[in-house]
Write a protein that holds these residues in place. Structure first.
Motif, PDB file in Angstrom:
ATOM      1  N   SER A  14       0.903  -1.174   0.091  1.00  0.00           N
ATOM      2  CA  SER A  14      -0.133  -0.115   0.111  1.00  0.00           C
ATOM      3  C   SER A  14       0.686   1.299   0.178  1.00  0.00           C
ATOM      4  CB  SER A  14      -0.707   0.076   1.235  1.00  0.00           C
ATOM      5  OG  SER A  14      -0.179   0.106   2.414  1.00  0.00           O
ATOM      6  N   LEU A  15       1.862   1.271   0.712  1.00  0.00           N
ATOM      7  CA  LEU A  15       2.896   2.506   0.559  1.00  0.00           C
ATOM      8  C   LEU A  15       3.340   2.603  -0.804  1.00  0.00           C
ATOM      9  CD1 LEU A  15       4.403   4.584   2.013  1.00  0.00           C
ATOM     10  CD2 LEU A  15       6.278   3.072   2.398  1.00  0.00           C
ATOM     11  N   ALA A  16       3.720   1.584  -1.458  1.00  0.00           N
ATOM     12  CA  ALA A  16       4.319   1.588  -2.882  1.00  0.00           C
ATOM     13  C   ALA A  16       3.349   2.285  -3.553  1.00  0.00           C
ATOM     14  CB  ALA A  16       4.835   0.289  -3.214  1.00  0.00           C
ATOM     15  N   VAL A  17       2.170   1.674  -3.739  1.00  0.00           N
ATOM     16  CA  VAL A  17       0.980   2.368  -4.436  1.00  0.00           C
ATOM     17  C   VAL A  17       0.580   3.697  -4.184  1.00  0.00           C
ATOM     18  CG1 VAL A  17      -1.632   2.144  -4.720  1.00  0.00           C
ATOM     19  CG2 VAL A  17      -0.403   0.126  -4.642  1.00  0.00           C
ATOM     20  N   LEU A  18       0.676   4.083  -2.951  1.00  0.00           N
ATOM     21  CA  LEU A  18       0.602   5.587  -2.640  1.00  0.00           C
ATOM     22  C   LEU A  18       1.647   6.410  -2.946  1.00  0.00           C
ATOM     23  CD1 LEU A  18      -0.864   5.366   1.280  1.00  0.00           C
ATOM     24  CD2 LEU A  18      -2.108   6.313  -0.602  1.00  0.00           C
ATOM     25  N   LEU A  19       2.916   5.938  -2.744  1.00  0.00           N
ATOM     26  CA  LEU A  19       4.079   6.649  -3.650  1.00  0.00           C
ATOM     27  C   LEU A  19       4.052   6.929  -4.944  1.00  0.00           C
ATOM     28  CD1 LEU A  19       6.944   5.606  -1.236  1.00  0.00           C
ATOM     29  CD2 LEU A  19       5.619   7.639  -1.102  1.00  0.00           C
ATOM     30  N   GLY A  20       3.548   5.644  -5.579  1.00  0.00           N
ATOM     31  CA  GLY A  20       3.441   5.688  -7.128  1.00  0.00           C
ATOM     32  C   GLY A  20       2.324   6.770  -7.405  1.00  0.00           C
ATOM     33  N   LEU A  22       1.396   9.330  -5.846  1.00  0.00           N
ATOM     34  CA  LEU A  22       1.958  10.430  -5.682  1.00  0.00           C
ATOM     35  C   LEU A  22       2.921  11.009  -6.607  1.00  0.00           C
ATOM     36  CD1 LEU A  22       2.028  12.871  -3.725  1.00  0.00           C
ATOM     37  CD2 LEU A  22       3.745  11.802  -2.496  1.00  0.00           C
ATOM     38  N   LEU A  23       3.675  10.183  -6.861  1.00  0.00           N
ATOM     39  CA  LEU A  23       4.695  10.604  -8.281  1.00  0.00           C
ATOM     40  C   LEU A  23       4.249  10.809  -9.734  1.00  0.00           C
ATOM     41  CD1 LEU A  23       7.718   8.643  -6.728  1.00  0.00           C
ATOM     42  CD2 LEU A  23       7.415  11.027  -6.713  1.00  0.00           C
ATOM     43  N   THR A  24       2.964  10.146  -9.713  1.00  0.00           N
ATOM     44  CA  THR A  24       2.467  10.154 -11.133  1.00  0.00           C
ATOM     45  C   THR A  24       1.456  10.996 -11.380  1.00  0.00           C
ATOM     46  OG1 THR A  24       1.321   7.992 -10.814  1.00  0.00           O
ATOM     47  CG2 THR A  24       3.497   7.808 -11.711  1.00  0.00           C
ATOM     48  N   THR A  25       0.313  10.422 -11.298  1.00  0.00           N
ATOM     49  CA  THR A  25      -1.375  11.051 -11.553  1.00  0.00           C
ATOM     50  C   THR A  25      -1.826  11.971 -10.286  1.00  0.00           C
ATOM     51  OG1 THR A  25      -2.772   9.145 -11.043  1.00  0.00           O
ATOM     52  CG2 THR A  25      -1.815   9.545 -13.370  1.00  0.00           C
ATOM     53  N   HIS A  26      -1.374  11.524  -9.040  1.00  0.00           N
ATOM     54  CA  HIS A  26      -1.982  11.942  -7.881  1.00  0.00           C
ATOM     55  C   HIS A  26      -3.576  11.972  -7.791  1.00  0.00           C
ATOM     56  CE1 HIS A  26      -1.572  13.620  -3.782  1.00  0.00           C
ATOM     57  NE2 HIS A  26      -2.318  14.822  -4.259  1.00  0.00           N
ATOM     58  N   THR A  27      -3.890  10.765  -8.086  1.00  0.00           N
ATOM     59  CA  THR A  27      -5.550  10.695  -8.145  1.00  0.00           C
ATOM     60  C   THR A  27      -6.144  10.628  -6.759  1.00  0.00           C
ATOM     61  OG1 THR A  27      -5.347   9.591 -10.122  1.00  0.00           O
ATOM     62  CG2 THR A  27      -7.248   9.399  -9.103  1.00  0.00           C
ATOM     63  N   GLN A  28      -7.024  11.680  -6.509  1.00  0.00           N
ATOM     64  CA  GLN A  28      -7.669  11.528  -5.156  1.00  0.00           C
ATOM     65  C   GLN A  28      -8.192  10.303  -4.632  1.00  0.00           C
ATOM     66  OE1 GLN A  28      -7.388  13.961  -3.090  1.00  0.00           O
ATOM     67  NE2 GLN A  28      -8.428  13.127  -1.398  1.00  0.00           N
ATOM     68  N   ALA A  29      -9.005   9.736  -5.701  1.00  0.00           N
ATOM     69  CA  ALA A  29      -9.577   8.330  -5.336  1.00  0.00           C
ATOM     70  C   ALA A  29      -8.693   7.311  -4.903  1.00  0.00           C
ATOM     71  CB  ALA A  29     -10.637   7.949  -6.601  1.00  0.00           C
ATOM     72  N   VAL A  30      -7.473   7.305  -5.615  1.00  0.00           N
ATOM     73  CA  VAL A  30      -6.593   6.163  -5.051  1.00  0.00           C
ATOM     74  C   VAL A  30      -5.951   6.409  -3.744  1.00  0.00           C
ATOM     75  CG1 VAL A  30      -4.267   5.261  -5.583  1.00  0.00           C
ATOM     76  CG2 VAL A  30      -5.705   5.687  -7.506  1.00  0.00           C
ATOM     77  N   SER A  31      -6.000   7.719  -3.300  1.00  0.00           N
ATOM     78  CA  SER A  31      -5.334   8.081  -1.949  1.00  0.00           C
ATOM     79  C   SER A  31      -6.652   7.578  -1.016  1.00  0.00           C
ATOM     80  CB  SER A  31      -4.947   9.427  -1.977  1.00  0.00           C
ATOM     81  OG  SER A  31      -4.068   9.958  -3.078  1.00  0.00           O
ATOM     82  N   ALA A  32      -7.727   8.099  -1.234  1.00  0.00           N
ATOM     83  CA  ALA A  32      -8.731   7.917  -0.429  1.00  0.00           C
ATOM     84  C   ALA A  32      -9.064   6.426  -0.241  1.00  0.00           C
ATOM     85  CB  ALA A  32     -10.141   8.557  -1.104  1.00  0.00           C
ATOM     86  N   LEU A  33      -8.802   5.578  -1.182  1.00  0.00           N
ATOM     87  CA  LEU A  33      -9.136   4.217  -1.153  1.00  0.00           C
ATOM     88  C   LEU A  33      -7.814   3.509  -0.318  1.00  0.00           C
ATOM     89  CD1 LEU A  33     -10.819   1.895  -1.774  1.00  0.00           C
ATOM     90  CD2 LEU A  33      -9.636   1.579  -3.693  1.00  0.00           C
ATOM     91  N   ILE A  34      -6.587   3.666  -0.628  1.00  0.00           N
ATOM     92  CA  ILE A  34      -5.492   3.144  -0.214  1.00  0.00           C
ATOM     93  C   ILE A  34      -5.029   3.692   1.003  1.00  0.00           C
ATOM     94  CG2 ILE A  34      -3.097   2.317  -0.896  1.00  0.00           C
ATOM     95  CD1 ILE A  34      -5.399   0.789  -2.322  1.00  0.00           C
TER      96      ILE A  34
END
Length: 92
Positions: A14-20, A22-34
């Motif tokens: 989950s940390l890898a997904v959050l950092l990925g 953040l470094l790419t699209t910074h989609t709010q939905a991904v942050s809210a889910l992960i």
């Protein structure tokens, strides 16, 4: 110990997904889910490490390191097993 392995993997992934994100699209939905998943996995790692009865010294403190604490705790336990430490009750 199995619970610690699963929680450590979820925490690191989950940390890898959050950092990925953040470094790419910074989609709010991904942050809210992960984000909550990562927080829950972090707490599960701390709880699972605290429940290992014969954990080597320092294991519980290593588990409290955010992001990679579960992996550090697993490595500490593995080092003790390879070093020929005393058998732990309930070990696999």
């Amino acid at each position: 110990m199995r619970t610690l392995r699963i929680a450590a993997g979820a925490e690191a992934a989950s940390l890898a997904v959050l950092l990925g994100n953040l470094l790419t699209t910074h989609t709010q939905a991904v942050s809210a889910l992960i984000g909550p998943l990562h927080g829950t996995a972090y707490l599960a790692v701390i709880a699972a490490a605290a429940m290992i009865p014969a954990a080597p010294p320092g294991t519980r403190w290593r588990a409290a390191v955010p992001g990679v604490g579960g992996l550090l705790a697993l490595r500490r336990i593995g080092d003790r097993c390879r070093a020929g430490g005393p058998p732990r009750p309930g070990a696999m």
